[in-house]
Enzyme design. Structure first.
Site, mmCIF file in Angstrom:
data_model
loop_
_atom_site.group_PDB
_atom_site.id
_atom_site.type_symbol
_atom_site.label_atom_id
_atom_site.label_comp_id
_atom_site.label_asym_id
_atom_site.label_seq_id
_atom_site.Cartn_x
_atom_site.Cartn_y
_atom_site.Cartn_z
ATOM 1 N N SER A 1 -29.018 -8.484 2.699
ATOM 2 C CA SER A 1 -30.155 -9.255 3.217
ATOM 3 C C SER A 1 -30.474 -10.482 2.361
ATOM 4 C CB SER A 1 -31.399 -8.362 3.342
ATOM 5 O OG SER A 1 -31.150 -7.262 4.191
ATOM 6 N N ARG A 2 -29.465 -10.980 1.658
ATOM 7 C CA ARG A 2 -29.597 -12.177 0.819
ATOM 8 C C ARG A 2 -30.581 -11.991 -0.337
ATOM 9 N NH1 ARG A 2 -25.660 -12.627 3.491
ATOM 10 N NH2 ARG A 2 -24.998 -14.443 4.677
ATOM 11 N N LEU A 3 -30.885 -10.754 -0.682
ATOM 12 C CA LEU A 3 -31.759 -10.475 -1.823
ATOM 13 C C LEU A 3 -30.895 -10.242 -3.055
ATOM 14 C CD1 LEU A 3 -34.412 -8.195 -0.058
ATOM 15 C CD2 LEU A 3 -34.597 -10.622 -0.667
#
Length: 211
Positions: free
Chosen positions: A189-191
């Protein structure tokens, strides 16, 4: 061409502050060995960003040849575009894109030429064809045909015959002395996990960055 739907999630175990080495060069060594063992193609390939007096960024891929606490070393023609820009602004950024491991390492630092003895030691270890190539190319300058380049190769081969190929006066190494190194680990989730090391005298400050 719209390629906005090209995406993948970065699956990894993440990166924890407790897992980091206190010295970023040691941490780089750990990740470099991981990249090599994972079969990453040319794990020592790095993007080198420079900027000259015109303020326009320039970028190319070069090969890291060795690194230690003094810095990260690559070799090139001192008459090249990158060399001219480093003469004007002796600062650079490096990027190692180990995307097969969902990892990147980014370095920023001052740049200096290595000693002639260091350049000579490395040059002597190069394959003969690469040594000759260093003499042949007036790097970054316009040439009208491939044939002229091959003609110069033949001339240099005749010149040195079967003897040793000497180090060109216009060829040698640069050392990037980092003041900042970032380790980037992709997460879902692009975290992503991002940690930067900032030089503070003889020590390094380590801090987590938002993705």
């Amino acid at each position: 061409m719209d390629i906005s739907d090209m995406r993948r999630d970065f699956e990894s175990d993440g990166l924890d502050r407790s897992a980091l080495e206190a010295n970023p060069v040691k941490q780089f060594e750990v990740w470099f060995e991981d990249a090599r063992k994972a079969g990453i193609l040319e794990p020592n390939a790095m993007s080198l960003a420079t900027t000259g007096n015109d303020g326009v960024p320039d970028l190319r891929t070069v090969l890291l040849k060795y690194f230690d606490n003094q810095g990260f070393v690559f070799f090139t023609n001192y008459g090249s575009r990158k060399a001219a820009e480093l003469d004007q602004n002796p600062n650079a950024a490096l990027l190692f894109p180990w995307l097969g491991l969902n990892r990147q390492v980014i370095l920023q630092g001052a740049v200096e030429k290595v000693s002639k003895s260091e350049s000579l030691k490395y040059f002597a270890s190069r394959p003969r064809g690469s040594q000759i190539g260093a003499w042949v190319s007036t790097q970054s300058q316009v040439i009208t045909s491939r044939g002229l380049l091959e003609q110069k190769v033949a001339e240099i081969k005749r010149k040195f015959g079967d003897g040793d190929v000497p180090l060109p006066s216009f060829w040698g190494g640069y050392r990037v002395i980092p003041h900042r190194i970032e380790f980037w680990q992709g997460r879902p989730s692009r975290l992503h996990d991002r940690f930067e090391y900032l030089r503070q005298g003889d020590d390094w400050l380590i801090q987590r960055l938002q993705p």
